[in-house]
Motif scaffolding. Structure first.
Motif, PDB file in Angstrom:
ATOM      1  N   ALA A 265       7.374 -10.919  -7.822  1.00 17.99           N
ATOM      2  CA  ALA A 265       6.401  -9.885  -7.467  1.00 17.99           C
ATOM      3  C   ALA A 265       5.240 -10.485  -6.676  1.00 17.99           C
ATOM      4  O   ALA A 265       4.738  -9.855  -5.733  1.00 17.99           O
ATOM      5  N   GLN A 266       4.838 -11.689  -7.033  1.00 13.54           N
ATOM      6  CA  GLN A 266       3.770 -12.366  -6.303  1.00 13.54           C
ATOM      7  C   GLN A 266       4.204 -12.648  -4.856  1.00 13.54           C
ATOM      8  O   GLN A 266       3.442 -12.421  -3.922  1.00 13.54           O
TER       9      GLN A 266
ATOM     10  N   SER B 206       4.201  -9.418  -2.952  1.00 12.24           N
ATOM     11  CA  SER B 206       2.843  -8.974  -2.617  1.00 12.24           C
ATOM     12  C   SER B 206       2.288  -9.753  -1.417  1.00 12.24           C
ATOM     13  O   SER B 206       1.523  -9.208  -0.624  1.00 12.24           O
ATOM     14  N   GLU B 207       2.699 -11.000  -1.275  1.00 12.30           N
ATOM     15  CA  GLU B 207       2.286 -11.773  -0.095  1.00 12.30           C
ATOM     16  C   GLU B 207       2.947 -11.220   1.173  1.00 12.30           C
ATOM     17  O   GLU B 207       2.303 -11.134   2.225  1.00 12.30           O
TER      18      GLU B 207
ATOM     19  N   GLN C 109       3.835  -8.145   1.483  1.00 13.30           N
ATOM     20  CA  GLN C 109       3.170  -6.855   1.677  1.00 13.30           C
ATOM     21  C   GLN C 109       1.808  -7.041   2.337  1.00 13.30           C
ATOM     22  O   GLN C 109       1.403  -6.221   3.168  1.00 13.30           O
TER      23      GLN C 109
END
Length: 171
Positions: A40-41, A44-45, A47
């Motif tokens: 998820a991290q 998110s990067e 994104q």
């Protein structure tokens, strides 16, 4: 006397082994949660880059990566896509392990095991004694199964010998 002792040892071994299954699944779930958070991290990067250059459209970012003539950059589009799909799948599995009862989790684990995560969990597994009723139920089930296994192994030579004697008597 030795037979009774061996039967008790098989039962105890079965209880101990099967008590560890729920504990292993707990540790596997924790490892899976960490892996999902890491994915998820990363997403998110990706994104954040899409927010900055593609008005938040992650699919447009991935498409741009795919269109790039540099094969290294184009290959990263596949990696981004796989991370997104993998994160969806792992979160689905996590929902099962975090919300379903143990009697549902164990068969689900056996049919949906992620070998890399299971191997990592096994390598770092620290045995323990779970304190919930389902875990103890599995322990008792394991004891009974191992005891039945022992009795099957103990009776098999007698049954084979009995059949051989019958065959000799017929001939």
């Amino acid at each position: 006397m030795i037979k009774n002792l061996l039967d008790k040892l098989f039962f105890a071994f079965g209880v101990i082994v099967f008590l560890q299954l729920p504990h292993f699944i707990d540790q596997y779930t924790q490892r899976m949660g960490g892996f999902a958070a890491s994915q998820a991290q990363q997403i998110s990067e990706y994104q954040a880059i899409a927010d900055q250059h593609f008005e938040g459209n992650l699919n447009a970012y991935i498409s741009r990566l795919k269109e790039n003539t540099d094969p290294v950059i184009a290959a990263s589009a596949k990696m981004v896509t796989e991370n997104i799909e993998g994160n969806k799948n792992i979160n689905k599995d996590l929902q099962v392990y975090e919300n379903e009862p143990l009697w549902y989790q164990l068969p689900y684990f056996l049919s949906h095991v992620r070998v890399d995560l299971a191997r990592g969990t096994f390598n770092n597994f620290s045995p323990g004694v779970p304190i919930n009723l389902w875990a103890w139920g599995y322990g008792i089930l394991g004891g009974v199964l191992f005891s039945l296994l022992f009795h099957g192994m103990a009776k098999t030579p007698k049954l084979v010998k009995k059949k051989l004697v019958k065959k000799k008597a017929i001939n």
